[in-house]
Design a protein around this motif. Structure first.
Motif, PDB file in Angstrom:
ATOM      1  N   PHE A   1       0.848  -1.200   0.000  1.00 18.04           N
ATOM      2  CA  PHE A   1       0.000   0.000   0.000  1.00 18.04           C
ATOM      3  C   PHE A   1       0.881   1.247   0.000  1.00 18.04           C
ATOM      4  O   PHE A   1       0.570   2.237  -0.666  1.00 18.04           O
ATOM      5  CB  PHE A   1      -0.907  -0.012   1.236  1.00 18.04           C
ATOM      6  CG  PHE A   1      -2.005   1.022   1.188  1.00 18.04           C
ATOM      7  CD1 PHE A   1      -3.276   0.683   0.750  1.00 18.04           C
ATOM      8  CD2 PHE A   1      -1.768   2.331   1.574  1.00 18.04           C
ATOM      9  CE1 PHE A   1      -4.289   1.645   0.696  1.00 18.04           C
ATOM     10  CE2 PHE A   1      -2.766   3.296   1.526  1.00 18.04           C
ATOM     11  CZ  PHE A   1      -4.035   2.947   1.073  1.00 18.04           C
ATOM     12  N   THR A   2       1.996   1.180   0.729  1.00 15.09           N
ATOM     13  CA  THR A   2       2.937   2.306   0.754  1.00 15.09           C
ATOM     14  C   THR A   2       3.500   2.560  -0.639  1.00 15.09           C
ATOM     15  O   THR A   2       3.669   3.714  -1.058  1.00 15.09           O
ATOM     16  CB  THR A   2       4.076   2.032   1.747  1.00 15.09           C
ATOM     17  OG1 THR A   2       3.515   1.726   3.030  1.00 15.09           O
ATOM     18  CG2 THR A   2       4.997   3.234   1.873  1.00 15.09           C
ATOM     19  N   THR A   3       3.778   1.477  -1.369  1.00 12.42           N
ATOM     20  CA  THR A   3       4.264   1.604  -2.748  1.00 12.42           C
ATOM     21  C   THR A   3       3.257   2.366  -3.604  1.00 12.42           C
ATOM     22  O   THR A   3       3.605   3.292  -4.358  1.00 12.42           O
ATOM     23  CB  THR A   3       4.511   0.209  -3.363  1.00 12.42           C
ATOM     24  OG1 THR A   3       5.507  -0.472  -2.599  1.00 12.42           O
ATOM     25  CG2 THR A   3       4.970   0.317  -4.812  1.00 12.42           C
ATOM     26  N   ALA A   4       1.987   1.980  -3.471  1.00 13.41           N
ATOM     27  CA  ALA A   4       0.931   2.656  -4.232  1.00 13.41           C
ATOM     28  C   ALA A   4       0.806   4.118  -3.796  1.00 13.41           C
ATOM     29  O   ALA A   4       0.608   5.013  -4.628  1.00 13.41           O
ATOM     30  CB  ALA A   4      -0.393   1.922  -4.046  1.00 13.41           C
ATOM     31  N   MET A   5       0.947   4.366  -2.497  1.00 12.91           N
ATOM     32  CA  MET A   5       0.823   5.732  -1.996  1.00 12.91           C
ATOM     33  C   MET A   5       1.959   6.601  -2.522  1.00 12.91           C
ATOM     34  O   MET A   5       1.743   7.771  -2.891  1.00 12.91           O
ATOM     35  CB  MET A   5       0.816   5.732  -0.463  1.00 12.91           C
ATOM     36  CG  MET A   5       0.679   7.125   0.156  1.00 12.91           C
ATOM     37  SD  MET A   5      -0.799   8.029  -0.401  1.00 12.91           S
ATOM     38  CE  MET A   5      -2.074   7.164   0.517  1.00 12.91           C
TER      39      MET A   5
ATOM     40  N   SER B   1       8.888  -9.133   1.825  1.00 10.28           N
ATOM     41  CA  SER B   1       8.692  -7.888   2.567  1.00 10.28           C
ATOM     42  C   SER B   1       7.538  -7.112   1.932  1.00 10.28           C
ATOM     43  O   SER B   1       7.293  -7.224   0.736  1.00 10.28           O
ATOM     44  CB  SER B   1       9.965  -7.040   2.562  1.00 10.28           C
ATOM     45  OG  SER B   1      10.316  -6.693   1.234  1.00 10.28           O
ATOM     46  N   GLY B   2       6.850  -6.324   2.750  1.00 10.58           N
ATOM     47  CA  GLY B   2       5.786  -5.464   2.232  1.00 10.58           C
ATOM     48  C   GLY B   2       4.420  -6.096   2.177  1.00 10.58           C
ATOM     49  O   GLY B   2       3.443  -5.415   1.898  1.00 10.58           O
TER      50      GLY B   2
ATOM     51  N   SER C   1      -0.242  -3.951  -9.847  1.00 11.07           N
ATOM     52  CA  SER C   1      -1.468  -3.233  -9.473  1.00 11.07           C
ATOM     53  C   SER C   1      -1.221  -2.205  -8.377  1.00 11.07           C
ATOM     54  O   SER C   1      -2.112  -1.421  -8.057  1.00 11.07           O
ATOM     55  CB  SER C   1      -2.556  -4.219  -9.031  1.00 11.07           C
ATOM     56  OG  SER C   1      -2.164  -4.914  -7.863  1.00 11.07           O
ATOM     57  N   PHE C   2      -0.008  -2.211  -7.793  1.00 10.01           N
ATOM     58  CA  PHE C   2       0.336  -1.217  -6.771  1.00 10.01           C
ATOM     59  C   PHE C   2       1.217  -0.105  -7.337  1.00 10.01           C
ATOM     60  O   PHE C   2       1.637   0.789  -6.599  1.00 10.01           O
ATOM     61  CB  PHE C   2       1.070  -1.889  -5.602  1.00 10.01           C
ATOM     62  CG  PHE C   2       0.206  -2.853  -4.841  1.00 10.01           C
ATOM     63  CD1 PHE C   2      -0.610  -2.405  -3.819  1.00 10.01           C
ATOM     64  CD2 PHE C   2       0.199  -4.196  -5.169  1.00 10.01           C
ATOM     65  CE1 PHE C   2      -1.418  -3.290  -3.123  1.00 10.01           C
ATOM     66  CE2 PHE C   2      -0.604  -5.082  -4.477  1.00 10.01           C
ATOM     67  CZ  PHE C   2      -1.417  -4.636  -3.456  1.00 10.01           C
ATOM     68  N   LYS C   3       1.454  -0.142  -8.635  1.00 12.22           N
ATOM     69  CA  LYS C   3       2.305   0.878  -9.255  1.00 12.22           C
ATOM     70  C   LYS C   3       1.564   1.579 -10.385  1.00 12.22           C
ATOM     71  O   LYS C   3       0.651   1.028 -10.997  1.00 12.22           O
ATOM     72  CB  LYS C   3       3.596   0.244  -9.782  1.00 12.22           C
ATOM     73  CG  LYS C   3       4.551  -0.173  -8.676  1.00 12.22           C
ATOM     74  CD  LYS C   3       5.972  -0.302  -9.194  1.00 12.22           C
ATOM     75  CE  LYS C   3       6.955  -0.433  -8.052  1.00 12.22           C
ATOM     76  NZ  LYS C   3       8.345  -0.437  -8.516  1.00 12.22           N
ATOM     77  N   GLY C   4       2.001   2.782 -10.674  1.00  8.97           N
ATOM     78  CA  GLY C   4       1.402   3.533 -11.774  1.00  8.97           C
ATOM     79  C   GLY C   4      -0.060   3.842 -11.509  1.00  8.97           C
ATOM     80  O   GLY C   4      -0.474   4.156 -10.396  1.00  8.97           O
ATOM     81  N   THR C   5      -0.864   3.732 -12.548  1.00 17.49           N
ATOM     82  CA  THR C   5      -2.300   4.049 -12.440  1.00 17.49           C
ATOM     83  C   THR C   5      -3.135   2.780 -12.307  1.00 17.49           C
ATOM     84  O   THR C   5      -4.355   2.814 -12.463  1.00 17.49           O
ATOM     85  CB  THR C   5      -2.752   4.823 -13.690  1.00 17.49           C
ATOM     86  OG1 THR C   5      -2.463   4.037 -14.857  1.00 17.49           O
ATOM     87  CG2 THR C   5      -2.058   6.162 -13.784  1.00 17.49           C
TER      88      THR C   5
ATOM     89  N   ALA D   1      -5.323  -2.538  -4.074  1.00 16.35           N
ATOM     90  CA  ALA D   1      -5.590  -3.431  -5.209  1.00 16.35           C
ATOM     91  C   ALA D   1      -6.951  -4.087  -5.023  1.00 16.35           C
ATOM     92  O   ALA D   1      -7.420  -4.258  -3.892  1.00 16.35           O
ATOM     93  CB  ALA D   1      -4.507  -4.502  -5.311  1.00 16.35           C
ATOM     94  N   ALA D   2      -7.585  -4.456  -6.129  1.00 15.02           N
ATOM     95  CA  ALA D   2      -8.869  -5.148  -6.045  1.00 15.02           C
ATOM     96  C   ALA D   2      -8.690  -6.473  -5.303  1.00 15.02           C
ATOM     97  O   ALA D   2      -7.719  -7.193  -5.519  1.00 15.02           O
ATOM     98  CB  ALA D   2      -9.410  -5.401  -7.451  1.00 15.02           C
TER      99      ALA D   2
END
Length: 563
Positions: free
Chosen positions: A7-11, A198-199, A230-234, A252-253
């Motif tokens: 989630f931090t990656t997506a943030m 990790s993560g 799904s945690f990167k970009g758009t 992510a869904a």
């Protein structure tokens, strides 16, 4: 919940909109939150950083957060080093829940300086540090950790910066197909995935295993990389879902969830939904803890007083007996003598019955009669006084219950107005302010209906009275929950449509004691039909010619109308 490394990656991806942005203002609403106002890409953005043990997070927010009149010391340090600075980079520390902000700013004499913010989202160990990256020295932090508390790293101003200890796990984004193939046989459960990569939180580990289930072995790596993507970009899909009895959120869904409750356009909107109401309640709780305790004590004392008065009322209720004794003794005084300890006389109110009356042998029959008349008069006066005290106690209990409900639903800025009201009524001592300021007019909250009509909501009694009797026009629509403590609501329209009335009724039910109920009755009438009785407490009104509708409070509707 799942504010994990993924989630931090997506943030971090979402926060890239702040890159090259200028920090224009910094506020610290409380000991656990900092808000940065950043101008980037021609727009103003609000970055919220929280190190709360339960609500720690980093996000862009649209919500309004009240700031104290005087900034805390840590806020002053941040302003000194970062205000006016430019964000040059936003990165994640590996796949941990650590985000770094590199900032180029200027010191007091105008020289360029480099600063780095470390945001560590680690539950009760969360922290925010400002570091001089050229010297790796801590300038300051929200939480100070001396060596006696943390032997691995000392977090104090002037100490060398030591990063949080890394996890002894595999970085999922660096895994190749061959390495994945060797790790795959170990994944019997979500715990195995969490222990390897990790993560990963259990929720995302369960999702990965669910997606790989029944997929041929030679295709599992493609599923794995697609899930990470799904945690990167758009590609992220912020959502709140239900898994068993738990409500969870993810970037992510979640195809393994029982159902998806809601989807959001951004992670910031998602976190506003998940955390804002609870975080707001925490802010109020920290500001009004003493007020809540005082209200509970006052209500408890009043309930005890009512219990005592009820017993006295029951005892004083024997006044009819005293009157009867006096009348019968007077009527039969000719047959009685001084020195008698009791008199058995006919009760002419109930033919054929007698009454035994205790007498004081030292008094004459007439004196004994007068004694009972005197007790009758005292009991009659006592009953009147007890009835008045019971009525007053009931009014005070209802008032304090209403105030307690307002505190429970207040925003931080509403609390001071509630304190002022209690001080003006003589219940609390007025707080001494460090510097005198002009009294502010109450400011009811504003909402906009789905058809574009303005709706105002009073969040405390000062706002309620000001809204109803100062702001609202006589031909506008006024709403209040029927026989339930709650806010005054006004639709600023002389002929509102049905949908606006329904939405205003939802606001009325939501900002009432019936927030957690369904099918709440809400009365509505024109403002001209709302009156305030002379001498009544703040917020108390009577109204007539009302209509009633039934609605269920809906937080999603409230949030939508708020924006």
């Amino acid at each position: 919940m799942a504010f994990d490394g993924l989630f931090t990656t997506a943030m971090v991806q979402e926060l890239q909109v702040l890159k090259n942005g200028r920090i224009s203002k910094i506020h610290q609403p409380n000991a656990q939150e900092v808000v940065f106002l950043i101008r980037s890409g021609g727009k103003n953005h609000k970055l919220l950083i929280s190190i709360h043990s339960s609500y720690s997070r980093v996000q862009l927010t649209e919500e309004a957060i009240t700031n104290p009149s005087e900034p805390p010391m840590f806020c002053m340090v941040l302003r000194k080093h970062l205000e006016g600075g430019t964000i040059t980079a936003i990165d994640q520390f590996g796949t941990d829940r650590i985000i770094t902000f590199d900032i180029q700013a200027k010191n007091e004499i105008g020289d360029d300086i480099s600063r780095r913010l470390y945001v560590e989202i680690m539950g009760r160990h969360s922290n925010l540090l400002i570091v001089d990256p050229d010297r790796d020295i801590i300038i300051d932090s929200m939480k100070h950790l001396p060596p006696s508390v943390n032997s691995y790293r000392t977090i104090l101003p002037g100490q060398p910066f030591i990063p949080a200890p890394p996890q002894d796990k595999v970085d999922p984004f660096s895994v190749g197909e061959q390495q994945f193939g060797t790790l795959l046989p170990q994944f019997d459960s979500a715990r195995d995935v969490v222990g390897t990569f990790s993560g990963f939180s259990p929720i995302n580990a369960e999702e990965l295993l669910f997606r790989m289930k029944d997929v041929p072995a030679n295709e599992k790596f493609a599923v794995f990389t697609a899930f990470l993507a799904s945690f990167k970009g758009t590609a992220s899909a912020p959502n709140i879902a239900e898994i068993g009895t738990k409500t969870v959120f993810s970037a992510a869904a979640l195809s393994h969830a029982d159902k998806t409750i809601a989807e959001y356009g951004t992670l910031g909107d998602l976190l506003d939904k998940v955390y804002f109401a609870r975080a707001e309640r925490e802010r109020v709780k920290s500001q009004a803890a003493d007020l809540e305790r005082w209200l509970d004590n006052e209500i408890a004392k009043l309930n005890l007083k009512v219990k005592k008065l009820s017993k006295e009322q029951e005892a004083a209720g024997k006044l009819d007996t005293f009157q009867l004794y006096g009348e019968l003794l007077t009527a039969n005084s000719y047959a009685l003598q001084k020195g008698m300890t009791e008199a058995v006389v006919n009760n002419y109110y109930e033919e054929g019955t007698t009454v035994t009356i205790p007498l004081d042998p030292r008094k004459t029959p007439i004196d004994n009669a007068q004694r009972f008349y005197s007790r009758y008069a005292k009991a009659k006066t006592a009953l009147i006084m007890i009835a008045e005290q019971l009525e007053k106690a009931a009014e005070d209990i209802a008032y304090f219950e209403m105030i307690k409900q307002q505190v429970m639903q207040a925003s931080p800025e509403d609390i001071e107005e509630i304190r002022e009201e209690l001080a003006e009524l003589g219940f609390l001592k007025a707080r001494k302010l460090k510097k005198k300021s002009k009294p502010k007019k109450p400011a009811p909250e504003t909402y906009i209906s789905s058809t574009g009509v303005k709706i105002s909501v009073g969040k405390n009694n000062k706002q309620n009275d000001y809204l109803t009797f100062k702001i609202a026009a006589r031909d506008q629509t006024w709403l209040h929950t029927k026989d339930i403590p709650g806010s005054h609501v006004v639709i600023h329209d002389t002929n509102p449509d049905e949908e606006t009335i329904r939405e205003a009724a939802i606001l009325s039910a939501y900002f009432s004691k019936a927030r957690g109920s369904s099918s709440v009755p809400v009365d509505y009438t024109e403002v001209r039909h709302v009156k305030k009785p002379n001498g009544s407490k703040p917020g108390f009104v009577i109204y007539f010619e009302q209509k009633t509708m039934f609605v269920t409070p809906d937080e999603d509707v409230v949030m939508k109308l708020r924006k």
